[in-house]
Scaffold this motif. Structure first.
Motif, PDB file in Angstrom:
ATOM      1  N   VAL A 141       0.864  -1.184   0.000  1.00 27.44           N
ATOM      2  CA  VAL A 141       0.000   0.000   0.000  1.00 27.44           C
ATOM      3  C   VAL A 141       0.897   1.229   0.000  1.00 27.44           C
ATOM      4  CG1 VAL A 141      -1.909   1.181   1.115  1.00 27.44           C
ATOM      5  CG2 VAL A 141      -1.719  -1.321   1.299  1.00 27.44           C
ATOM      6  N   ARG A 142       0.899   1.945  -1.145  1.00 25.41           N
ATOM      7  CA  ARG A 142       1.829   3.056  -1.333  1.00 25.41           C
ATOM      8  C   ARG A 142       1.078   4.348  -1.634  1.00 25.41           C
ATOM      9  NH1 ARG A 142       5.719   0.403  -5.715  1.00 25.41           N
ATOM     10  NH2 ARG A 142       6.502   2.544  -5.807  1.00 25.41           N
ATOM     11  N   ARG A 143       1.691   5.475  -1.271  1.00 28.83           N
ATOM     12  CA  ARG A 143       1.107   6.777  -1.592  1.00 28.83           C
ATOM     13  C   ARG A 143       1.675   7.219  -2.934  1.00 28.83           C
ATOM     14  NH1 ARG A 143       1.351  11.139   2.876  1.00 28.83           N
ATOM     15  NH2 ARG A 143       3.522  11.326   2.262  1.00 28.83           N
ATOM     16  N   ILE A 144       0.803   7.241  -3.935  1.00 29.53           N
ATOM     17  CA  ILE A 144       1.229   7.621  -5.282  1.00 29.53           C
ATOM     18  C   ILE A 144       0.341   8.773  -5.728  1.00 29.53           C
ATOM     19  CG2 ILE A 144       1.444   6.806  -7.665  1.00 29.53           C
ATOM     20  CD1 ILE A 144       2.216   4.064  -6.505  1.00 29.53           C
ATOM     21  N   ASP A 145       0.979   9.879  -6.117  1.00 34.82           N
ATOM     22  CA  ASP A 145       0.258  11.127  -6.447  1.00 34.82           C
ATOM     23  C   ASP A 145      -0.672  11.522  -5.300  1.00 34.82           C
ATOM     24  OD1 ASP A 145       1.567  11.178  -8.891  1.00 34.82           O
ATOM     25  OD2 ASP A 145      -0.033  10.073  -9.908  1.00 34.82           O
ATOM     26  N   GLY A 146      -0.208  11.319  -4.082  1.00 33.42           N
ATOM     27  CA  GLY A 146      -0.959  11.754  -2.902  1.00 33.42           C
ATOM     28  C   GLY A 146      -2.098  10.834  -2.501  1.00 33.42           C
ATOM     29  N   GLN A 147      -2.287   9.740  -3.223  1.00 38.48           N
ATOM     30  CA  GLN A 147      -3.416   8.842  -2.951  1.00 38.48           C
ATOM     31  C   GLN A 147      -2.913   7.431  -2.625  1.00 38.48           C
ATOM     32  OE1 GLN A 147      -6.695   9.699  -2.999  1.00 38.48           O
ATOM     33  NE2 GLN A 147      -6.017  11.802  -3.377  1.00 38.48           N
ATOM     34  N   PRO A 148      -3.662   6.709  -1.783  1.00 36.00           N
ATOM     35  CA  PRO A 148      -3.285   5.311  -1.545  1.00 36.00           C
ATOM     36  C   PRO A 148      -3.454   4.467  -2.816  1.00 36.00           C
ATOM     37  CG  PRO A 148      -4.899   6.070   0.079  1.00 36.00           C
ATOM     38  CD  PRO A 148      -4.812   7.121  -0.984  1.00 36.00           C
ATOM     39  N   ALA A 149      -2.453   3.675  -3.113  1.00 40.41           N
ATOM     40  CA  ALA A 149      -2.508   2.780  -4.272  1.00 40.41           C
ATOM     41  C   ALA A 149      -2.070   1.394  -3.817  1.00 40.41           C
ATOM     42  CB  ALA A 149      -1.590   3.287  -5.378  1.00 40.41           C
ATOM     43  N   ILE A 150      -2.745   0.370  -4.331  1.00 44.18           N
ATOM     44  CA  ILE A 150      -2.395  -1.024  -4.003  1.00 44.18           C
ATOM     45  C   ILE A 150      -1.552  -1.542  -5.154  1.00 44.18           C
ATOM     46  CG2 ILE A 150      -3.332  -3.312  -3.490  1.00 44.18           C
ATOM     47  CD1 ILE A 150      -5.968  -1.385  -2.817  1.00 44.18           C
ATOM     48  N   VAL A 151      -0.280  -1.722  -4.904  1.00 44.69           N
ATOM     49  CA  VAL A 151       0.654  -2.031  -5.981  1.00 44.69           C
ATOM     50  C   VAL A 151       1.105  -3.490  -5.861  1.00 44.69           C
ATOM     51  CG1 VAL A 151       2.823  -1.359  -7.084  1.00 44.69           C
ATOM     52  CG2 VAL A 151       1.448   0.364  -5.882  1.00 44.69           C
ATOM     53  N   PRO A 152       0.826  -4.315  -6.891  1.00 45.69           N
ATOM     54  CA  PRO A 152       1.271  -5.712  -6.835  1.00 45.69           C
ATOM     55  C   PRO A 152       2.775  -5.786  -6.638  1.00 45.69           C
ATOM     56  CG  PRO A 152      -0.217  -5.378  -8.696  1.00 45.69           C
ATOM     57  CD  PRO A 152       0.114  -4.013  -8.142  1.00 45.69           C
ATOM     58  N   GLU A 153       3.186  -6.776  -5.855  1.00 46.27           N
ATOM     59  CA  GLU A 153       4.604  -6.938  -5.516  1.00 46.27           C
ATOM     60  C   GLU A 153       5.060  -8.279  -6.060  1.00 46.27           C
ATOM     61  OE1 GLU A 153       6.357  -4.716  -3.910  1.00 46.27           O
ATOM     62  OE2 GLU A 153       8.039  -5.792  -3.042  1.00 46.27           O
ATOM     63  N   PRO A 154       6.146  -8.316  -6.843  1.00 47.61           N
ATOM     64  CA  PRO A 154       6.601  -9.622  -7.350  1.00 47.61           C
ATOM     65  C   PRO A 154       7.015 -10.537  -6.207  1.00 47.61           C
ATOM     66  CG  PRO A 154       8.161  -7.848  -7.915  1.00 47.61           C
ATOM     67  CD  PRO A 154       6.987  -7.203  -7.242  1.00 47.61           C
ATOM     68  N   ASP A 155       6.849 -11.823  -6.405  1.00 49.37           N
ATOM     69  CA  ASP A 155       7.188 -12.824  -5.375  1.00 49.37           C
ATOM     70  C   ASP A 155       8.689 -12.832  -5.148  1.00 49.37           C
ATOM     71  OD1 ASP A 155       7.229 -14.852  -3.604  1.00 49.37           O
ATOM     72  OD2 ASP A 155       6.339 -16.346  -4.929  1.00 49.37           O
TER      73      ASP A 155
END
Ligand code: F6R
Ligand code: ZN
Length: 183
Positions: free
Chosen positions: A169-183
């Protein structure tokens, strides 16, 4: 023996309640940007847990509860988070009840299928058996939630230390974004 849970603040009180604190030093290796974490104040509090466990961990026959107070903040662009874990006893599920604040509950199956549920005051979340769970605070205030789980649950942190979750869960352009993470 009496225990009191303040429904407005989530504070658990009583002789049987144990409090633990986790600082950024205790979250080594959990964030995507470890260099950013290492450059921050290592004594900075990330979260506190007040727990009432009527039976010792792993012993069956009771229901436990704990309030987590997760501070707002980021490490790099990643929101402050709890470590997250699987339950050792795969039959054991858990309930999370949000008291205040906003965030995301991150859930992941053993096959790494990962999804999130939004947390806000009053939201109730069921963590199914065999599902790892972590919480990220995406707001500006502490995220407070109460967890309930059976005493025979047991906690497995090692699998998450080794493989992490399938998304961050990352802040991207000021908004929370759920970013897939490689295994
Ligand atoms: C209990 C549970 C919560 C967490 C707490 C801290 O099974 O899931 O009470 O223990 O939110 O998170 P962890 O334990 O992942 O550091
Ligand atoms: Zn749990």
């Amino acid at each position: 023996m009496s225990v009191r849970l303040d429904p407005l603040t989530g504070v658990l009180q009583g002789a049987a309640v144990k409090e633990s604190r986790r600082t950024l030093a205790g979250l080594t290796g959990y964030f995507r940007d470890e260099a950013a974490r290492a450059a921050m104040d290592q004594d900075r509090l990330a979260y506190r847990v007040q727990a009432y466990e009527p039976k010792p961990e792993g012993e069956r026959g009771a229901v436990c509860c704990a309030t987590t107070f997760l501070e707002p903040g980021t490490v790099g662009d990643e929101y402050f988070l709890t470590r997250g874990h699987f339950h050792v006893n795969e039959d054991c599920s858990e309930l999370e009840v949000t008291v205040s604040g906003t965030g995301l509950l991150v859930l992941m199956t053993a096959a790494r299928r990962t999804w999130t549920e939004p947390m806000r005051a009053g939201s109730v979340h069921h963590v199914p058996p065999g599902t790892a769970h972590r919480v990220a605070n995406t707001g500006d205030a502490p995220l407070v939630f109460v967890s309930y789980w059976p005493s025979e649950t047991g906690h497995d942190y090692g699998t998450i230390v080794e493989r992490g979750f399938g998304a961050r869960v990352r802040r991207i352009d000021g908004q929370p974004a759920i970013v897939p993470e490689p295994d």
